[in-house]
Write a protein that holds these residues in place. Structure first.
Motif, PDB file in Angstrom:
ATOM      1  N   ARG A   1       0.830  -1.203   0.000  1.00 18.33           N
ATOM      2  CA  ARG A   1       0.000   0.000   0.000  1.00 18.33           C
ATOM      3  C   ARG A   1       0.864   1.252   0.000  1.00 18.33           C
ATOM      4  N   ILE A   2       1.954   1.232   0.760  1.00 16.70           N
ATOM      5  CA  ILE A   2       2.854   2.382   0.789  1.00 16.70           C
ATOM      6  C   ILE A   2       3.491   2.597  -0.577  1.00 16.70           C
ATOM      7  N   LEU A   3       3.912   1.499  -1.209  1.00 16.19           N
ATOM      8  CA  LEU A   3       4.507   1.593  -2.531  1.00 16.19           C
ATOM      9  C   LEU A   3       3.521   2.163  -3.547  1.00 16.19           C
ATOM     10  N   LEU A   4       2.272   1.702  -3.478  1.00 19.32           N
ATOM     11  CA  LEU A   4       1.263   2.179  -4.421  1.00 19.32           C
ATOM     12  C   LEU A   4       0.871   3.626  -4.136  1.00 19.32           C
ATOM     13  N   LEU A   5       0.956   4.058  -2.871  1.00 17.04           N
ATOM     14  CA  LEU A   5       0.709   5.470  -2.563  1.00 17.04           C
ATOM     15  C   LEU A   5       1.761   6.334  -3.244  1.00 17.04           C
TER      16      LEU A   5
END
Length: 211
Positions: free
Chosen positions: A159-163
């Protein structure tokens, strides 16, 4: 900011409900921006809407308030199209291409509105880029949330990467769009392909040699 004076619609102007009048004023603002360019004044917008200038100030407060309202309409329409485009493709690379195409097409179809939101306006107002910035951040969040919802990996790390990915897309496209609007150095289709390759492949294929 010019203070709003006491006054109502001119006698010949029909009194409308607040929300309907606000929509009418925003539509008038968009028309005059498209026709005259970003250097428009509140007088221009009032004249286009057929109301007195205090009515415009009453609904938006000042020029920045108007810019935020125009930016919100611009961004809501953009996000609606983005959801449709993203939902139409299962392949991640195709989703990336579709999202970039939607953003650039919206900017290309309303370049004067985009310039109004990002480069300022008349009456000595500062650049109004913040009017669009907040909504572009929302678009970055929205892209990240969508990609998280369809990604098999539900870990916090993903999720952090996609943010980061969602906001990187918005920033890359916006910066490139600013250059493209001024120079038109490639076709829109070619720019979409270039940006898709950059986001999908990074700079893996770039030649960094200096010999």
């Amino acid at each position: 900011m010019e203070p709003a004076t006491v006054g109502d619609d001119p006698p010949a102007t029909k009194r409308l409900p607040w929300a309907q009048r606000r929509d009418q004023l925003l539509a008038a603002a968009e028309r005059v921006i498209i026709r005259e360019g970003p250097q428009v004044s509140m007088d221009d917008i009032a004249a286009e809407a057929g109301v007195s200038k205090p009515i415009v100030y009453r609904h938006f407060g000042d020029k920045n308030g108007l810019a935020h309202a125009v930016g919100e309409r611009f961004s809501v329409a953009l996000m609606t199209e983005l959801h449709a485009a993203l939902g139409a493709h299962a392949d991640p690379r195709e989703r990336t291409h579709a999202a970039i195409e939607v953003i650039l097409r919206r900017i290309d179809e309303a370049p004067q509105t985009y310039r109004f939101l990002t480069r300022g306006s008349a009456e000595g107002a500062p650049a109004l880029g913040d009017a669009l910035d907040a909504f572009m951040r929302l678009i970055g969040d929205d892209l990240a949330d969508f990609m998280s919802s369809v990604n098999k990996d539900k870990s916090p790390e993903r999720r952090i990467l996609l943010l980061t990915w969602g906001h990187a897309m918005v920033g890359l496209v916006r910066s490139s769009a600013d250059l493209w609007l001024d120079r038109r150095h490639v076709s829109r289709e070619e720019l979409v392909d270039q940006l898709t390759d950059l986001l999908w492949n990074g700079f893996r294929d770039a030649d960094w040699t200096t010999d």
